[in-house]
Motif scaffolding. Sequence first.
Motif, PDB file in Angstrom:
ATOM      1  N   ARG A  37       4.806  -8.927   6.011  1.00 23.57           N
ATOM      2  CA  ARG A  37       4.521  -9.663   7.243  1.00 23.57           C
ATOM      3  C   ARG A  37       5.731  -9.632   8.185  1.00 23.57           C
ATOM      4  NH1 ARG A  37       4.035 -15.819   5.000  1.00 23.57           N
ATOM      5  NH2 ARG A  37       3.815 -14.952   2.910  1.00 23.57           N
ATOM      6  N   LYS A  38       5.460  -9.965   9.427  1.00 28.58           N
ATOM      7  CA  LYS A  38       6.474 -10.086  10.482  1.00 28.58           C
ATOM      8  C   LYS A  38       7.072  -8.746  10.915  1.00 28.58           C
ATOM      9  CE  LYS A  38       5.916 -14.528  10.328  1.00 28.58           C
ATOM     10  NZ  LYS A  38       5.049 -15.188  11.334  1.00 28.58           N
ATOM     11  N   ILE A  39       7.670  -7.999   9.986  1.00 27.47           N
ATOM     12  CA  ILE A  39       8.290  -6.718  10.337  1.00 27.47           C
ATOM     13  C   ILE A  39       7.892  -5.668   9.301  1.00 27.47           C
ATOM     14  CG2 ILE A  39      10.263  -7.771  11.522  1.00 27.47           C
ATOM     15  CD1 ILE A  39      11.920  -7.202   8.998  1.00 27.47           C
ATOM     16  N   PRO A  40       7.946  -4.375   9.663  1.00 28.38           N
ATOM     17  CA  PRO A  40       7.649  -3.324   8.676  1.00 28.38           C
ATOM     18  C   PRO A  40       8.655  -3.359   7.533  1.00 28.38           C
ATOM     19  CG  PRO A  40       7.723  -2.437  10.914  1.00 28.38           C
ATOM     20  CD  PRO A  40       8.278  -3.828  10.989  1.00 28.38           C
ATOM     21  N   ARG A  41       8.241  -2.814   6.395  1.00 27.07           N
ATOM     22  CA  ARG A  41       9.123  -2.776   5.235  1.00 27.07           C
ATOM     23  C   ARG A  41       9.334  -1.339   4.799  1.00 27.07           C
ATOM     24  NH1 ARG A  41       7.541  -6.276   0.023  1.00 27.07           N
ATOM     25  NH2 ARG A  41       7.496  -7.876   1.675  1.00 27.07           N
ATOM     26  N   GLN A  42      10.593  -0.937   4.695  1.00 30.30           N
ATOM     27  CA  GLN A  42      10.931   0.395   4.202  1.00 30.30           C
ATOM     28  C   GLN A  42      10.791   0.406   2.678  1.00 30.30           C
ATOM     29  OE1 GLN A  42      11.797   3.069   6.009  1.00 30.30           O
ATOM     30  NE2 GLN A  42      11.935   2.095   8.026  1.00 30.30           N
ATOM     31  N   LEU A  43      10.067   1.418   2.165  1.00 27.64           N
ATOM     32  CA  LEU A  43       9.822   1.510   0.738  1.00 27.64           C
ATOM     33  C   LEU A  43       9.784   2.969   0.312  1.00 27.64           C
ATOM     34  CD1 LEU A  43       6.851  -1.003   0.296  1.00 27.64           C
ATOM     35  CD2 LEU A  43       9.144  -1.310  -0.636  1.00 27.64           C
ATOM     36  N   ASP A  44      10.165   3.219  -0.922  1.00 27.77           N
ATOM     37  CA  ASP A  44       9.990   4.539  -1.519  1.00 27.77           C
ATOM     38  C   ASP A  44       8.638   4.531  -2.241  1.00 27.77           C
ATOM     39  OD1 ASP A  44      10.389   7.095  -2.523  1.00 27.77           O
ATOM     40  OD2 ASP A  44      11.491   6.371  -4.278  1.00 27.77           O
ATOM     41  N   ILE A  45       7.615   5.093  -1.606  1.00 33.35           N
ATOM     42  CA  ILE A  45       6.251   5.027  -2.129  1.00 33.35           C
ATOM     43  C   ILE A  45       5.826   6.400  -2.623  1.00 33.35           C
ATOM     44  CG2 ILE A  45       3.865   4.409  -1.616  1.00 33.35           C
ATOM     45  CD1 ILE A  45       4.946   2.881   0.849  1.00 33.35           C
ATOM     46  N   ARG A  46       5.580   6.517  -3.894  1.00 33.70           N
ATOM     47  CA  ARG A  46       5.078   7.780  -4.448  1.00 33.70           C
ATOM     48  C   ARG A  46       3.557   7.809  -4.496  1.00 33.70           C
ATOM     49  NH1 ARG A  46       8.791  11.037  -5.831  1.00 33.70           N
ATOM     50  NH2 ARG A  46       7.219  12.415  -6.738  1.00 33.70           N
ATOM     51  N   ALA A  47       2.942   6.632  -4.640  1.00 36.97           N
ATOM     52  CA  ALA A  47       1.477   6.566  -4.701  1.00 36.97           C
ATOM     53  C   ALA A  47       1.018   5.234  -4.135  1.00 36.97           C
ATOM     54  CB  ALA A  47       0.992   6.710  -6.146  1.00 36.97           C
ATOM     55  N   ALA A  48      -0.098   5.266  -3.409  1.00 38.30           N
ATOM     56  CA  ALA A  48      -0.656   4.056  -2.797  1.00 38.30           C
ATOM     57  C   ALA A  48      -2.169   4.126  -2.853  1.00 38.30           C
ATOM     58  CB  ALA A  48      -0.195   3.920  -1.347  1.00 38.30           C
ATOM     59  N   VAL A  49      -2.804   2.975  -2.710  1.00 36.63           N
ATOM     60  CA  VAL A  49      -4.263   2.939  -2.649  1.00 36.63           C
ATOM     61  C   VAL A  49      -4.697   2.285  -1.342  1.00 36.63           C
ATOM     62  CG1 VAL A  49      -4.546   2.843  -5.152  1.00 36.63           C
ATOM     63  CG2 VAL A  49      -4.504   0.717  -3.854  1.00 36.63           C
ATOM     64  N   SER A  50      -5.878   2.706  -0.881  1.00 38.95           N
ATOM     65  CA  SER A  50      -6.507   2.108   0.294  1.00 38.95           C
ATOM     66  C   SER A  50      -7.885   1.624  -0.122  1.00 38.95           C
ATOM     67  CB  SER A  50      -6.615   3.133   1.420  1.00 38.95           C
ATOM     68  OG  SER A  50      -7.240   2.579   2.559  1.00 38.95           O
ATOM     69  N   ASN A  51      -8.145   0.334   0.088  1.00 39.02           N
ATOM     70  CA  ASN A  51      -9.409  -0.287  -0.311  1.00 39.02           C
ATOM     71  C   ASN A  51     -10.368  -0.410   0.866  1.00 39.02           C
ATOM     72  OD1 ASN A  51      -8.430  -0.745  -2.904  1.00 39.02           O
ATOM     73  ND2 ASN A  51      -7.821  -2.854  -2.489  1.00 39.02           N
ATOM     74  N   SER A  52     -11.653  -0.176   0.606  1.00 43.12           N
ATOM     75  CA  SER A  52     -12.691  -0.376   1.621  1.00 43.12           C
ATOM     76  C   SER A  52     -13.944  -0.929   0.953  1.00 43.12           C
ATOM     77  CB  SER A  52     -13.036   0.942   2.322  1.00 43.12           C
ATOM     78  OG  SER A  52     -11.940   1.451   3.035  1.00 43.12           O
ATOM     79  N   PHE A  53     -14.478  -2.013   1.522  1.00 43.39           N
ATOM     80  CA  PHE A  53     -15.677  -2.643   0.972  1.00 43.39           C
ATOM     81  C   PHE A  53     -16.705  -2.828   2.084  1.00 43.39           C
ATOM     82  CE2 PHE A  53     -12.051  -5.307  -0.944  1.00 43.39           C
ATOM     83  CZ  PHE A  53     -11.633  -4.266  -1.746  1.00 43.39           C
ATOM     84  N   GLY A  54     -17.979  -2.848   1.703  1.00 50.96           N
ATOM     85  CA  GLY A  54     -19.013  -3.002   2.715  1.00 50.96           C
ATOM     86  C   GLY A  54     -20.158  -3.880   2.273  1.00 50.96           C
ATOM     87  N   PHE A  55     -20.913  -4.383   3.258  1.00 53.54           N
ATOM     88  CA  PHE A  55     -22.128  -5.131   2.952  1.00 53.54           C
ATOM     89  C   PHE A  55     -23.018  -4.293   2.024  1.00 53.54           C
ATOM     90  CE2 PHE A  55     -22.411  -8.008   6.993  1.00 53.54           C
ATOM     91  CZ  PHE A  55     -21.391  -8.797   6.481  1.00 53.54           C
ATOM     92  N   GLY A  56     -23.779  -4.998   1.211  1.00 56.13           N
ATOM     93  CA  GLY A  56     -24.602  -4.318   0.226  1.00 56.13           C
ATOM     94  C   GLY A  56     -23.847  -4.034  -1.049  1.00 56.13           C
ATOM     95  N   GLY A  57     -22.567  -4.418  -1.096  1.00 54.13           N
ATOM     96  CA  GLY A  57     -21.774  -4.240  -2.311  1.00 54.13           C
ATOM     97  C   GLY A  57     -21.177  -2.859  -2.470  1.00 54.13           C
ATOM     98  N   ALA A  58     -21.046  -2.089  -1.379  1.00 52.22           N
ATOM     99  CA  ALA A  58     -20.431  -0.762  -1.463  1.00 52.22           C
ATOM    100  C   ALA A  58     -18.916  -0.888  -1.500  1.00 52.22           C
ATOM    101  CB  ALA A  58     -20.855   0.084  -0.268  1.00 52.22           C
ATOM    102  N   ASN A  59     -18.289  -0.164  -2.400  1.00 53.13           N
ATOM    103  CA  ASN A  59     -16.841  -0.192  -2.536  1.00 53.13           C
ATOM    104  C   ASN A  59     -16.303   1.229  -2.649  1.00 53.13           C
ATOM    105  OD1 ASN A  59     -16.532  -3.225  -3.031  1.00 53.13           O
ATOM    106  ND2 ASN A  59     -17.940  -2.652  -4.668  1.00 53.13           N
ATOM    107  N   GLY A  60     -15.262   1.526  -1.894  1.00 52.61           N
ATOM    108  CA  GLY A  60     -14.612   2.822  -1.987  1.00 52.61           C
ATOM    109  C   GLY A  60     -13.108   2.651  -2.033  1.00 52.61           C
ATOM    110  N   VAL A  61     -12.457   3.330  -2.958  1.00 51.30           N
ATOM    111  CA  VAL A  61     -11.014   3.249  -3.120  1.00 51.30           C
ATOM    112  C   VAL A  61     -10.442   4.657  -3.173  1.00 51.30           C
ATOM    113  CG1 VAL A  61      -9.122   2.475  -4.615  1.00 51.30           C
ATOM    114  CG2 VAL A  61     -11.173   1.050  -4.357  1.00 51.30           C
ATOM    115  N   VAL A  62      -9.422   4.916  -2.360  1.00 53.91           N
ATOM    116  CA  VAL A  62      -8.768   6.214  -2.399  1.00 53.91           C
ATOM    117  C   VAL A  62      -7.321   6.043  -2.844  1.00 53.91           C
ATOM    118  CG1 VAL A  62     -10.256   7.291  -0.695  1.00 53.91           C
ATOM    119  CG2 VAL A  62      -8.214   6.116   0.077  1.00 53.91           C
ATOM    120  N   VAL A  63      -6.852   7.010  -3.606  1.00 51.39           N
ATOM    121  CA  VAL A  63      -5.458   7.056  -4.057  1.00 51.39           C
ATOM    122  C   VAL A  63      -4.766   8.174  -3.300  1.00 51.39           C
ATOM    123  CG1 VAL A  63      -3.891   7.379  -5.998  1.00 51.39           C
ATOM    124  CG2 VAL A  63      -6.064   6.208  -6.348  1.00 51.39           C
TER     125      VAL A  63
END
Length: 405
Positions: free
Chosen positions: A375-401
Motif C-alpha cells: 500500500r501507499k507506495i510501490p515495493r521493490q522485490l526480487d520476484i521469480r514467480a507470481a500468481v494472478s487471480n481472477s474470479f467471476g459470477f457463476g463460480g468461475a475461477n482462473g489462476v495464472v502462474v
Amino acid sequence: MSGLAITGLGLVTAAGIGVEASWAGILRGESTASADPALSGMVTDFSCRVPGFDADAQLGRRTAWRQERCAHLARVAAREAVADSGLDPATWNGARVGVVVGNSLGGTMTFEQQYEILRAEGESQVTPLLIPMAGTGSPTAWLSLDLGARGPSLAPATACASGATALGVAWDWLRSGICDVVVTGGAESALSPLIMAGFGQLGALSTRSGDPATASRPFDADRDGFVAAEGAGILVLERIEDAKARGARVHARLAGYGGASDAYHITAPHPHGDGVERASRIALEAAGLHPCDIGHVNAHGTSTPMNDVIEGSLIKRLYPEGTPVTSVKGTIGHALGAAGGIEAVCTVLSVRDGIVPPTANLDRLDPRIDLDIVRKIPRQLDIRAAVSNSFGFGGANGVVVLTRD
C-alpha cells in the motif's frame, strides 16, 4: 522451468493508453474513478473510463464506427502487443496464429442504443451492424481480421474471469501444437446505464458518489463495493523454443494455468474459496511449483465485502506468511471481463521489473484479512514467480502462474 514465452504486451486502462502510461499510473497508486456523465442521476454515477481515448484517431473513422468500444480497446492493445513482440502480421503464417480474447458482456451500449431506436422509430431503423457489434465475440473477431490470424479463435465469457480463461485456452493451444502464436487477454467496455443498474441492484457497486476517488478500496475495512471500469489487456504468447530461435525478447513466462468452478451460487463466491484453491493448486502443479515458491500475488481484490475476505483467507491459507499481495483495482477499477488480461500484464511487469504496485485507498486493513498488502507506495522485490487471480459470477475461477524468464 519451461512454460510459454510472453513476447508482447498491450494495455489500455483508466490509467492510460499503452503499457508505459498505464503502468506508470498503476505504480502511482492514485485512483482513476470519477463522475461519469453517461451514468448521471444513478445511485452510482461514477466509473473508471479510459481517458482521452479517440477511436477515430486510433483506428480511423471508417473502421471505428462499425465496432463497439470493447473492440476499439482490444484492437489498440493488440496492435501494441504485436508490435512489442517483434512479429509482423504481414509475414507470419496466419493459419498458425490463434486469437482468444475474453469478454463478459459484449456491446451493451449498442444494445441499449438500438433498443431505444427500435422503440422510437421502428425495426427498419435498427442498424444491421447490431449483432456483429454487440456480441461477446466482437473483439476476437476484429483482432483476427486486423491481424490476418486464420488459426482458431474463441471468445470466453466466464464473467470477470474471462481474461484469465482466455490465457488458459491459449496455454492449451500452444502446448498441444494447434498454434505457433496466440494473441490473448481480455477486453471490456460495459459502462452502460442498464448494466450498471443491474450490478447496483445486486449490491455489488460502491455508492460513494460524493467521493468517487476513494470508492475502490480493496481489502479496506470501509469498502462497500467495486467501481466498474473499462479496458483491455493483451499478450502475445509463443513456445519458448520458437521465441528464442527468432531472438525475441521474453518479458516473462506463462508457467501454468488452473481453472475450476465453485458450483455453489450464481453470484456469490464459495464461502471457503473452494474453487479458487483448486484452480490455484492446478496452476501451481502445471508450473511445477509449490506455494512457497510464489513471491507475489496479484489478487482479484474487487473491493466488495464478501470477495475480499474469502480471497484473503485463501491467500493466507495457501501461500507463505508475508507473501506480498496487491490489487490494482483500487487504481483502475474493475474492468470485468478484461480484468484477467489487464492484471496478467501487470503481473508480468511486476515479475520482469521486480516491483509491485500499491493497493490504492487502503487506509485501514479489514481485521479479518491477515495479509501483507502493498500500500501507499510501490515495493521493490526480487520476484521469480507470481500468481494472478481472477474470479467471476457463476463460480468461475482462473489462476495464472507467471515466472521470470
